[in-house]
Design a protein around this motif. Structure first.
Motif, PDB file in Angstrom:
ATOM      1  N   VAL A 145       0.841  -1.201   0.000  1.00  0.00           N
ATOM      2  CA  VAL A 145       0.000   0.000   0.000  1.00  0.00           C
ATOM      3  C   VAL A 145       0.872   1.247   0.000  1.00  0.00           C
ATOM      4  O   VAL A 145       0.630   2.200  -0.751  1.00  0.00           O
ATOM      5  N   GLU A 146       1.902   1.252   0.818  1.00  0.00           N
ATOM      6  CA  GLU A 146       2.785   2.418   0.890  1.00  0.00           C
ATOM      7  C   GLU A 146       3.509   2.639  -0.431  1.00  0.00           C
ATOM      8  O   GLU A 146       3.671   3.781  -0.875  1.00  0.00           O
ATOM      9  N   ALA A 147       3.955   1.565  -1.082  1.00  0.00           N
ATOM     10  CA  ALA A 147       4.639   1.697  -2.373  1.00  0.00           C
ATOM     11  C   ALA A 147       3.692   2.218  -3.441  1.00  0.00           C
ATOM     12  O   ALA A 147       4.065   3.067  -4.259  1.00  0.00           O
ATOM     13  N   ALA A 148       2.444   1.711  -3.442  1.00  0.00           N
ATOM     14  CA  ALA A 148       1.458   2.163  -4.422  1.00  0.00           C
ATOM     15  C   ALA A 148       1.113   3.637  -4.209  1.00  0.00           C
ATOM     16  O   ALA A 148       0.996   4.410  -5.167  1.00  0.00           O
ATOM     17  N   GLU A 149       0.962   4.038  -2.963  1.00  0.00           N
ATOM     18  CA  GLU A 149       0.636   5.431  -2.648  1.00  0.00           C
ATOM     19  C   GLU A 149       1.780   6.363  -3.028  1.00  0.00           C
ATOM     20  O   GLU A 149       1.571   7.444  -3.583  1.00  0.00           O
ATOM     21  N   ALA A 150       3.006   5.955  -2.731  1.00  0.00           N
ATOM     22  CA  ALA A 150       4.159   6.820  -2.959  1.00  0.00           C
ATOM     23  C   ALA A 150       4.465   6.999  -4.442  1.00  0.00           C
ATOM     24  O   ALA A 150       4.951   8.059  -4.858  1.00  0.00           O
ATOM     25  N   ASN A 151       4.170   5.966  -5.251  1.00  0.00           N
ATOM     26  CA  ASN A 151       4.587   6.000  -6.648  1.00  0.00           C
ATOM     27  C   ASN A 151       3.435   6.130  -7.634  1.00  0.00           C
ATOM     28  O   ASN A 151       3.663   6.381  -8.819  1.00  0.00           O
ATOM     29  N   GLY A 152       2.202   5.951  -7.157  1.00  0.00           N
ATOM     30  CA  GLY A 152       1.051   6.109  -8.027  1.00  0.00           C
ATOM     31  C   GLY A 152       0.888   4.976  -9.012  1.00  0.00           C
ATOM     32  O   GLY A 152       1.425   5.012 -10.111  1.00  0.00           O
ATOM     33  N   GLY A 153       0.171   3.933  -8.624  1.00  0.00           N
ATOM     34  CA  GLY A 153      -0.033   2.784  -9.505  1.00  0.00           C
ATOM     35  C   GLY A 153      -0.339   1.541  -8.694  1.00  0.00           C
ATOM     36  O   GLY A 153      -0.683   1.620  -7.510  1.00  0.00           O
TER      37      GLY A 153
END
Length: 291
Positions: A145-153
């Motif tokens: 979730v954190e990776a998706a939020e930080a990078n958009g996708g």
């Protein structure tokens, strides 16, 4: 990008654990002090998920019963002065808003996820496979979730595996590193031969996806094993929007096979406050006897 909803596909037959799974869903097999599926639900809740849709099939009604209230059992426990036990039983049903949907036809993981389209709506969502257990300080789904939020996708959980295992999973093609342990994905394939693999990084049981995948899955033709593969849908999705691989911190156990199930039992039991010290000494004594 807040992930409020999760899908847990739990419609498989559990043939690798027969005869245990003849009458007990593999997701309900005990893992020390609770069934396998409860650990997965707890991971989703710890990552901020509020609503969970469990995809089931015929013979999976024990799953629905488990996440429901048990008023007769609770009343009996209270009558016997077992307030702590009654509270534990009630907490299972109160962990999250858990819903159920049957996959009436076994058409693959992609089909199971597509069936959840109306539940998800137009928002990002998580997928947690029903027999993959993760052991980590920070929940693996939270890392995604954190990776998706930080990078958009979208984001998927990966670990590097040896050649003999990559042919059983989905291999991903990694591009630039965008953060610590996070890489952009440009392609993937399902159960590749060693000549077909993009890398030895395999997708392992956790996904954060955008709702764009539903329209893709609706038009995805059956692939390997004549089933609609989620990997095939994601392979198309990555051509239209960013997707990231998270080389997650933690251990993963495939409780759908006997060795993975036994590994999980031992590791989780060793961490158990009541049984851990005893089991550690028991293992040492047994090892001495086998020398």
């Amino acid at each position: 990008m807040r992930v409020r909803k999760a899908i847990i596909p739990a419609a498989g037959l559990g043939t690798r654990l027969l005869p245990n799974t003849k009458s007990i869903p593999k997701e309900m097999l005990p893992l020390v002090d609770r069934p396998v599926l409860q650990y997965i639900v707890e991971e989703a809740v710890a990552a901020g998920v509020e609503q969970i849709l469990i995809i089931t099939n015929r013979g999976k009604s024990p799953i629905e019963d488990y996440f429901d209230y048990a008023p007769d059992l609770e009343a009996r426990l209270l009558q016997d002065g077992k307030e702590k036990e009654a509270q534990i039983v009630r907490q299972v049903a109160d962990m999250a808003d858990v819903l159920f949907l049957r996959q009436k036809e076994t058409k693959g993981l992609g089909h199971a996820v597509w069936r959840a389209k109306s539940f998800v709506g137009n928002e990002p969502f998580a997928v947690l496979l029903g027999d993959d257990i993760m052991l980590s300080e920070k929940p693996v789904l939270k890392q995604l979730v954190e990776a998706a939020e930080a990078n958009g996708g979208s984001a998927v959980a990966v670990h590097e595996v040896p050649d003999e295992l990559i042919v059983k999973y989905s291999s991903v093609k990694l591009e630039e590193k965008v953060a610590d342990r996070v890489y952009r994905i440009s392609d993937m394939n399902e159960k590749p031969t060693l000549d077909e693999k993009y890398s030895n990084f395999a997708i392992l049981g956790r996904y954060v996806l955008t709702p764009a995948v539903f329209d893709i899955l609706e038009h995805t033709a059956p692939g390997r094993n004549n089933e609609i593969q989620l990997t095939d849908g994601m392979k198309e999705l990555v051509r239209h929007e960013p997707m990231f691989a998270v080389d997650f911190e933690g251990a993963r156990y495939d409780t759908g096979n006997l060795k993975g199930y036994l590994e999980a039992i031992i590791d989780f039991a060793l961490r158990n406050e009541e049984a851990g010290d005893w089991l550690r000494q028991f293992i040492i004594e047994k090892a001495d006897m086998l020398r």
